[in-house]
Design a protein around this motif. Structure first.
Motif, PDB file in Angstrom:
ATOM      1  N   ILE A 198      -3.904 -14.864  -4.182  1.00  7.07           N
ATOM      2  CA  ILE A 198      -4.288 -14.523  -3.240  1.00  7.07           C
ATOM      3  C   ILE A 198      -3.316 -14.568  -2.054  1.00  7.07           C
ATOM      4  CG2 ILE A 198      -5.087 -16.748  -1.278  1.00  7.07           C
ATOM      5  CD1 ILE A 198      -7.064 -17.465  -3.131  1.00  7.07           C
ATOM      6  N   SER A 199      -2.395 -16.166  -2.418  1.00 12.21           N
ATOM      7  CA  SER A 199      -1.019 -16.155  -1.824  1.00 12.21           C
ATOM      8  C   SER A 199      -0.288 -14.390  -1.659  1.00 12.21           C
ATOM      9  CB  SER A 199      -0.235 -16.899  -2.319  1.00 12.21           C
ATOM     10  OG  SER A 199       1.079 -16.013  -3.469  1.00 12.21           O
ATOM     11  N   HIS A 200      -0.117 -13.865  -3.201  1.00 12.53           N
ATOM     12  CA  HIS A 200       0.092 -12.401  -3.863  1.00 12.53           C
ATOM     13  C   HIS A 200      -0.096 -11.289  -1.997  1.00 12.53           C
ATOM     14  CE1 HIS A 200       3.119  -9.633  -5.046  1.00 12.53           C
ATOM     15  NE2 HIS A 200       1.349  -8.626  -5.443  1.00 12.53           N
ATOM     16  N   ASN A 201      -1.749 -11.007  -2.093  1.00 10.86           N
ATOM     17  CA  ASN A 201      -2.093 -10.467  -1.356  1.00 10.86           C
ATOM     18  C   ASN A 201      -1.792 -11.224   0.083  1.00 10.86           C
ATOM     19  OD1 ASN A 201      -3.130  -8.750  -3.496  1.00 10.86           O
ATOM     20  ND2 ASN A 201      -5.359 -10.023  -3.336  1.00 10.86           N
ATOM     21  N   ALA A 202      -1.898 -11.696   0.225  1.00 15.68           N
ATOM     22  CA  ALA A 202      -2.015 -12.331   1.547  1.00 15.68           C
ATOM     23  C   ALA A 202      -0.409 -11.559   2.200  1.00 15.68           C
ATOM     24  CB  ALA A 202      -2.420 -13.602   1.807  1.00 15.68           C
ATOM     25  N   ARG A 203       0.726 -11.661   1.407  1.00 12.49           N
ATOM     26  CA  ARG A 203       1.800 -11.613   1.773  1.00 12.49           C
ATOM     27  C   ARG A 203       1.936 -10.295   1.759  1.00 12.49           C
ATOM     28  NH1 ARG A 203       5.345  -8.344   2.461  1.00 12.49           N
ATOM     29  NH2 ARG A 203       8.038  -8.855   1.847  1.00 12.49           N
ATOM     30  N   LYS A 204       1.112  -9.472   0.795  1.00 16.56           N
ATOM     31  CA  LYS A 204       1.256  -7.593   1.210  1.00 16.56           C
ATOM     32  C   LYS A 204       0.199  -6.828   1.850  1.00 16.56           C
ATOM     33  CE  LYS A 204       4.422  -7.457  -2.119  1.00 16.56           C
ATOM     34  NZ  LYS A 204       5.845  -6.441  -1.878  1.00 16.56           N
ATOM     35  N   LEU A 205      -0.883  -7.571   1.981  1.00 18.09           N
ATOM     36  CA  LEU A 205      -1.649  -6.348   2.214  1.00 18.09           C
ATOM     37  C   LEU A 205      -1.610  -6.353   4.401  1.00 18.09           C
ATOM     38  CD1 LEU A 205      -5.088  -7.715   1.096  1.00 18.09           C
ATOM     39  CD2 LEU A 205      -3.677  -5.579   0.707  1.00 18.09           C
ATOM     40  N   PRO A 206      -1.241  -7.589   4.789  1.00 18.03           N
ATOM     41  CA  PRO A 206      -0.398  -7.194   6.204  1.00 18.03           C
ATOM     42  C   PRO A 206       1.081  -6.116   6.411  1.00 18.03           C
ATOM     43  CG  PRO A 206      -1.236  -9.421   5.510  1.00 18.03           C
ATOM     44  CD  PRO A 206      -0.807  -8.649   4.256  1.00 18.03           C
ATOM     45  N   GLN A 207       0.926  -6.414   5.485  1.00 19.04           N
ATOM     46  CA  GLN A 207       2.682  -5.518   5.839  1.00 19.04           C
ATOM     47  C   GLN A 207       2.275  -4.204   5.361  1.00 19.04           C
ATOM     48  OE1 GLN A 207       5.962  -6.074   2.846  1.00 19.04           O
ATOM     49  NE2 GLN A 207       6.810  -4.390   3.729  1.00 19.04           N
ATOM     50  N   GLY A 208       1.442  -3.935   4.391  1.00 19.17           N
ATOM     51  CA  GLY A 208       1.098  -2.258   4.149  1.00 19.17           C
ATOM     52  C   GLY A 208       0.074  -2.177   5.974  1.00 19.17           C
ATOM     53  N   THR A 209      -0.904  -2.854   5.724  1.00 19.31           N
ATOM     54  CA  THR A 209      -1.400  -1.841   6.653  1.00 19.31           C
ATOM     55  C   THR A 209      -1.105  -2.171   8.108  1.00 19.31           C
ATOM     56  OG1 THR A 209      -3.610  -3.977   6.086  1.00 19.31           O
ATOM     57  CG2 THR A 209      -3.689  -3.020   8.065  1.00 19.31           C
ATOM     58  N   GLN A 210      -0.311  -2.947   8.583  1.00 26.47           N
ATOM     59  CA  GLN A 210       0.883  -2.480   9.561  1.00 26.47           C
ATOM     60  C   GLN A 210       1.666  -1.545   9.734  1.00 26.47           C
ATOM     61  OE1 GLN A 210       3.256  -5.610  12.272  1.00 26.47           O
ATOM     62  NE2 GLN A 210       4.583  -5.475  10.594  1.00 26.47           N
ATOM     63  N   GLU A 211       1.650  -0.747   7.940  1.00 29.71           N
ATOM     64  CA  GLU A 211       3.249   0.178   8.134  1.00 29.71           C
ATOM     65  C   GLU A 211       1.691   1.611   7.387  1.00 29.71           C
ATOM     66  OE1 GLU A 211       4.184  -0.398   4.198  1.00 29.71           O
ATOM     67  OE2 GLU A 211       6.456  -1.747   4.151  1.00 29.71           O
ATOM     68  N   ASN A 212       0.424   0.963   8.147  1.00 31.19           N
ATOM     69  CA  ASN A 212      -0.935   2.343   8.312  1.00 31.19           C
ATOM     70  C   ASN A 212      -0.585   2.520   9.630  1.00 31.19           C
ATOM     71  OD1 ASN A 212      -0.627   3.297   5.476  1.00 31.19           O
ATOM     72  ND2 ASN A 212      -2.155   1.655   4.403  1.00 31.19           N
ATOM     73  N   PRO A 252      -6.792  -1.939  -8.186  1.00 30.11           N
ATOM     74  CA  PRO A 252      -5.122  -2.235  -8.319  1.00 30.11           C
ATOM     75  C   PRO A 252      -4.684  -2.440  -7.689  1.00 30.11           C
ATOM     76  CG  PRO A 252      -6.024  -0.539  -9.540  1.00 30.11           C
ATOM     77  CD  PRO A 252      -7.148  -1.144  -8.698  1.00 30.11           C
ATOM     78  N   GLU A 253      -3.028  -2.616  -7.495  1.00 29.53           N
ATOM     79  CA  GLU A 253      -2.651  -3.159  -6.393  1.00 29.53           C
ATOM     80  C   GLU A 253      -1.542  -1.853  -5.817  1.00 29.53           C
ATOM     81  OE1 GLU A 253       1.228  -5.880  -5.430  1.00 29.53           O
ATOM     82  OE2 GLU A 253       0.507  -6.066  -7.392  1.00 29.53           O
ATOM     83  N   GLU A 254      -1.384  -1.460  -7.203  1.00 31.93           N
ATOM     84  CA  GLU A 254      -0.832   0.090  -6.131  1.00 31.93           C
ATOM     85  C   GLU A 254      -2.022   1.216  -5.447  1.00 31.93           C
ATOM     86  OE1 GLU A 254      -2.118   1.325 -10.430  1.00 31.93           O
ATOM     87  OE2 GLU A 254      -2.017  -0.708  -9.091  1.00 31.93           O
ATOM     88  N   HIS A 255      -3.609   0.455  -5.482  1.00 37.48           N
ATOM     89  CA  HIS A 255      -4.252   1.548  -4.263  1.00 37.48           C
ATOM     90  C   HIS A 255      -5.388   0.982  -3.261  1.00 37.48           C
ATOM     91  CE1 HIS A 255      -4.106   4.992  -7.501  1.00 37.48           C
ATOM     92  NE2 HIS A 255      -4.553   3.414  -8.441  1.00 37.48           N
ATOM     93  N   LEU A 256      -4.703  -0.939  -3.475  1.00 38.94           N
ATOM     94  CA  LEU A 256      -5.490  -1.466  -2.377  1.00 38.94           C
ATOM     95  C   LEU A 256      -5.316  -1.752  -0.780  1.00 38.94           C
ATOM     96  CD1 LEU A 256      -7.381  -3.709  -1.991  1.00 38.94           C
ATOM     97  CD2 LEU A 256      -5.611  -5.485  -3.079  1.00 38.94           C
ATOM     98  N   THR A 257      -4.034  -1.364  -0.922  1.00 39.45           N
ATOM     99  CA  THR A 257      -3.777  -1.609   0.675  1.00 39.45           C
ATOM    100  C   THR A 257      -4.253  -0.097   1.715  1.00 39.45           C
ATOM    101  OG1 THR A 257      -1.350  -2.273  -0.037  1.00 39.45           O
ATOM    102  CG2 THR A 257      -1.222  -1.216   2.387  1.00 39.45           C
TER     103      THR A 257
END
Length: 276
Positions: A22-36, A253-258
């Motif tokens: 959870i904490s990893h996704n909550a760190r990575k997903l906002p960044q990736g979403t912002q970059e998108n 999987p993480e490489e496709h999640l964002t």
């Protein structure tokens, strides 16, 4: 074209707390979403185990000072912020001395769940929504991670649904194989506390037995989209996911999640059925 606004609400975020799924996704997903190309905001509880000095948390006076009533008791809302410079992210923390100033997060040092976790979740979700209103920021989607955010769909669809600020907001709930702090059911009076908050029997009847399965089912019932956050989840939660009538995103999987999640946000915004 105006950027879509995504509000991430998570029980935990790395590096403020230990790295979990959870904490990893909550760190990575906002960044990736912002970059998108989307605009984001991020909220999490200010648990007592978070080192404020190390992470440079500071209170936002203009956002603090409100009282939130839970079960006929006033609880002061304190808002703090900190940054993750490497990700160009600012994180908002929901704080309250009674609920969050503890030496452990969701269970005591012997592993027993805190008896007021239900009220902590209520305070957290309402605190997020009231703060977002103060910010004047209208989210297109609220993406919830962890049971601490599980009541967000209920509040958006049943309590804040007449508030113009959230009239068009969609909610997505991610189901994880993560029970920490939910080894036992919530307080048996939980449905009465929801009734005091203004919820009708459609909601309170779903959580008369407030187990993690019942709370998850209630969250999904009032969501516009549901995500399988873990590759393998408990059979009961898998059944909740499989039987969900809203839009669904299977585990990625993480490489496709964002990328997959960004497309899912668009789909929910454009096609999601708004539950009245």
């Amino acid at each position: 074209m105006e950027k879509k606004r995504i509000l991430f609400v998570s029980q935990e975020i790395y590096p403020f707390l230990a790295k979990t799924e959870i904490s990893h996704n909550a760190r990575k997903l906002p960044q990736g979403t912002q970059e998108n190309g989307k605009e984001i905001r991020v909220f999490t509880p200010r648990f007592g185990t978070i080192n404020e000095r190390r992470h440079q948390l500071h209170e936002v006076i203009r956002l603090s000072g409100m009282n939130i009533i839970i079960d006929d008791k006033d609880h002061p809302l304190i808002i703090k912020v900190a940054s993750i410079p490497a990700a160009r992210l600012q994180v908002y923390f929901i704080d309250n001395d009674e609920f969050f100033k503890r030496k452990t997060n969701v269970a005591d040092d012997k592993g027993a769940d805190f008896s007021d976790n239900d009220e902590r979740s209520m305070f957290f979700c309402r605190g997020v929504l009231e703060t977002v209103k103060k910010l004047g920021w209208k989210p297109d989607v609220i993406h919830c991670h962890g049971w601490m955010a599980s009541l967000m769909p209920l509040y958006i669809k049943k309590i804040y649904n007449k508030d113009p600020h959230f009239a068009d907001t969609k909610v997505i709930y991610s189901i994880y194989d993560h029970k920490e702090g939910f080894e036992s059911s919530w307080d048996e009076r939980f449905h009465e506390k929801l009734k005091f908050d203004g919820f009708d029997e459609e909601v309170t009847n779903l959580v008369k037995n407030p187990s993690i399965d019942a709370i998850t089912k209630a969250a999904v019932t009032f969501s516009d989209g549901v995500v399988q956050g873990s590759e393998v989840i408990q059979p009961e939660l898998q059944q909740v996911f499989d039987e969900a009538s809203c839009l669904k995103l299977n585990y990625l999987p993480e490489e496709h999640l964002t990328k997959g999640l960004s497309e899912f946000f668009d789909k929910v915004i454009e096609e999601g059925i708004l539950i009245q």
